[in-house]
Scaffold this motif. Structure first.
Motif, mmCIF file in Angstrom:
data_model
loop_
_atom_site.group_PDB
_atom_site.id
_atom_site.type_symbol
_atom_site.label_atom_id
_atom_site.label_comp_id
_atom_site.label_asym_id
_atom_site.label_seq_id
_atom_site.Cartn_x
_atom_site.Cartn_y
_atom_site.Cartn_z
ATOM 1 N N UNK A 229 0.831 -1.207 0.000
ATOM 2 C CA UNK A 229 0.000 0.000 0.000
ATOM 3 C C UNK A 229 0.863 1.253 0.000
ATOM 4 N N UNK A 230 1.909 1.262 0.816
ATOM 5 C CA UNK A 230 2.807 2.407 0.880
ATOM 6 C C UNK A 230 3.559 2.575 -0.435
ATOM 7 N N UNK A 231 3.996 1.465 -1.015
ATOM 8 C CA UNK A 231 4.697 1.517 -2.302
ATOM 9 C C UNK A 231 3.789 2.106 -3.367
ATOM 10 N N UNK A 232 2.538 1.650 -3.399
ATOM 11 C CA UNK A 232 1.587 2.169 -4.384
ATOM 12 C C UNK A 232 1.350 3.662 -4.183
ATOM 13 N N UNK A 233 1.216 4.078 -2.943
ATOM 14 C CA UNK A 233 1.023 5.493 -2.630
ATOM 15 C C UNK A 233 2.231 6.313 -3.072
ATOM 16 N N UNK A 234 3.441 5.811 -2.795
ATOM 17 C CA UNK A 234 4.656 6.509 -3.214
ATOM 18 C C UNK A 234 4.725 6.613 -4.733
ATOM 19 N N UNK A 235 4.371 5.544 -5.430
ATOM 20 C CA UNK A 235 4.407 5.572 -6.887
ATOM 21 C C UNK A 235 3.378 6.556 -7.447
ATOM 22 N N UNK A 236 2.188 6.593 -6.847
ATOM 23 C CA UNK A 236 1.161 7.541 -7.301
ATOM 24 C C UNK A 236 1.613 8.977 -7.074
ATOM 25 N N UNK A 237 2.189 9.259 -5.894
ATOM 26 C CA UNK A 237 2.684 10.609 -5.613
ATOM 27 C C UNK A 237 3.789 10.992 -6.585
ATOM 28 N N UNK A 238 4.676 10.052 -6.889
ATOM 29 C CA UNK A 238 5.759 10.333 -7.829
ATOM 30 C C UNK A 238 5.214 10.593 -9.223
ATOM 31 N N UNK A 239 4.240 9.803 -9.659
ATOM 32 C CA UNK A 239 3.646 10.003 -10.976
ATOM 33 C C UNK A 239 3.008 11.385 -11.090
ATOM 34 N N UNK A 240 2.331 11.826 -10.026
ATOM 35 C CA UNK A 240 1.738 13.165 -10.028
ATOM 36 C C UNK A 240 2.826 14.235 -10.154
ATOM 37 N N UNK B 85 1.928 24.474 -5.623
ATOM 38 C CA UNK B 85 0.886 23.989 -6.529
ATOM 39 C C UNK B 85 -0.107 23.098 -5.772
ATOM 40 N N UNK B 86 0.424 22.193 -4.938
ATOM 41 C CA UNK B 86 -0.452 21.307 -4.153
ATOM 42 C C UNK B 86 -1.295 22.100 -3.165
ATOM 43 N N UNK B 87 -0.705 23.137 -2.565
ATOM 44 C CA UNK B 87 -1.464 23.982 -1.637
ATOM 45 C C UNK B 87 -2.598 24.688 -2.357
ATOM 46 N N UNK B 88 -2.321 25.189 -3.577
ATOM 47 C CA UNK B 88 -3.361 25.879 -4.352
ATOM 48 C C UNK B 88 -4.486 24.927 -4.739
ATOM 49 N N UNK B 89 -4.156 23.644 -4.911
ATOM 50 C CA UNK B 89 -5.177 22.643 -5.221
ATOM 51 C C UNK B 89 -6.045 22.335 -4.018
ATOM 52 N N UNK B 90 -5.638 22.797 -2.833
ATOM 53 C CA UNK B 90 -6.427 22.599 -1.631
ATOM 54 C C UNK B 90 -6.088 21.352 -0.842
ATOM 55 N N UNK B 91 -4.949 20.754 -1.111
ATOM 56 C CA UNK B 91 -4.547 19.568 -0.348
ATOM 57 C C UNK B 91 -4.200 19.939 1.083
ATOM 58 N N UNK B 92 -4.481 19.028 1.992
ATOM 59 C CA UNK B 92 -4.152 19.202 3.403
ATOM 60 C C UNK B 92 -2.641 19.078 3.584
ATOM 61 N N UNK B 93 -2.132 19.653 4.686
ATOM 62 C CA UNK B 93 -0.699 19.600 4.948
ATOM 63 C C UNK B 93 -0.183 18.160 5.036
ATOM 64 N N UNK B 94 -0.966 17.258 5.609
ATOM 65 C CA UNK B 94 -0.555 15.862 5.718
ATOM 66 C C UNK B 94 -0.363 15.206 4.361
ATOM 67 N N UNK B 95 -1.251 15.516 3.426
ATOM 68 C CA UNK B 95 -1.131 14.978 2.067
ATOM 69 C C UNK B 95 0.084 15.555 1.357
ATOM 70 N N UNK B 96 0.326 16.832 1.574
ATOM 71 C CA UNK B 96 1.496 17.471 0.967
ATOM 72 C C UNK B 96 2.771 16.873 1.546
ATOM 73 N N UNK B 97 2.798 16.647 2.862
ATOM 74 C CA UNK B 97 3.972 16.038 3.483
ATOM 75 C C UNK B 97 4.189 14.628 2.942
ATOM 76 N N UNK B 98 3.117 13.885 2.699
ATOM 77 C CA UNK B 98 3.244 12.538 2.124
ATOM 78 C C UNK B 98 3.871 12.607 0.733
ATOM 79 N N UNK B 99 3.486 13.616 -0.048
ATOM 80 C CA UNK B 99 4.078 13.797 -1.374
ATOM 81 C C UNK B 99 5.557 14.126 -1.267
#
Length: 119
Positions: free
Chosen positions: A16-27, A53-67
């Protein structure tokens, strides 16, 4: 370790973490292509632009930190492969995230007593 996924697996991450990392990298790669930035050679300021850019999209700080964490692993992988010499986001942390602080942690003697008294 020729693939990013293999690198993450060697670090002991769950699927799950690997998939999340790959999705964040693809973005990030998609954003960098749109911004005419070479993802592998991104600078600190370019990654900071992505954070804005992520902040302007309205992402939460936790999601941005994950990216940012995903990018940290990506740049470490590039260093491991010899593509880069430094990680531009090694010390980048997003402010405003509530950190968990452990309270009333058992000391070594208390842990040993608990272990030895367990039936």
């Amino acid at each position: 370790m020729n693939t990013y996924k293999t690198y993450l697996e060697s670090r002991g991450f769950s699927n799950t973490t690997i998939q999340s990392n790959q999705n964040n990298l693809l973005q990030y790669i998609n954003w960098s292509e749109d911004s005419q930035i070479e993802a592998e050679q991104s600078s600190y300021n370019e990654v900071l632009g992505y954070v804005h850019y992520l902040k302007k999209k309205g992402l939460q700080q936790g999601s941005i930190q994950a990216s940012v964490n995903s990018l940290r692993h990506y740049f470490n992988w590039l260093i491991h492969r010899g593509v880069r010499k430094e990680n531009p986001v090694i010390n980048m942390n997003i402010k405003g995230i509530k950190r968990r602080i452990l309270h009333n942690v058992l000391n070594k003697q208390e842990l040993e007593k608990l272990y030895n008294d367990y039936k």
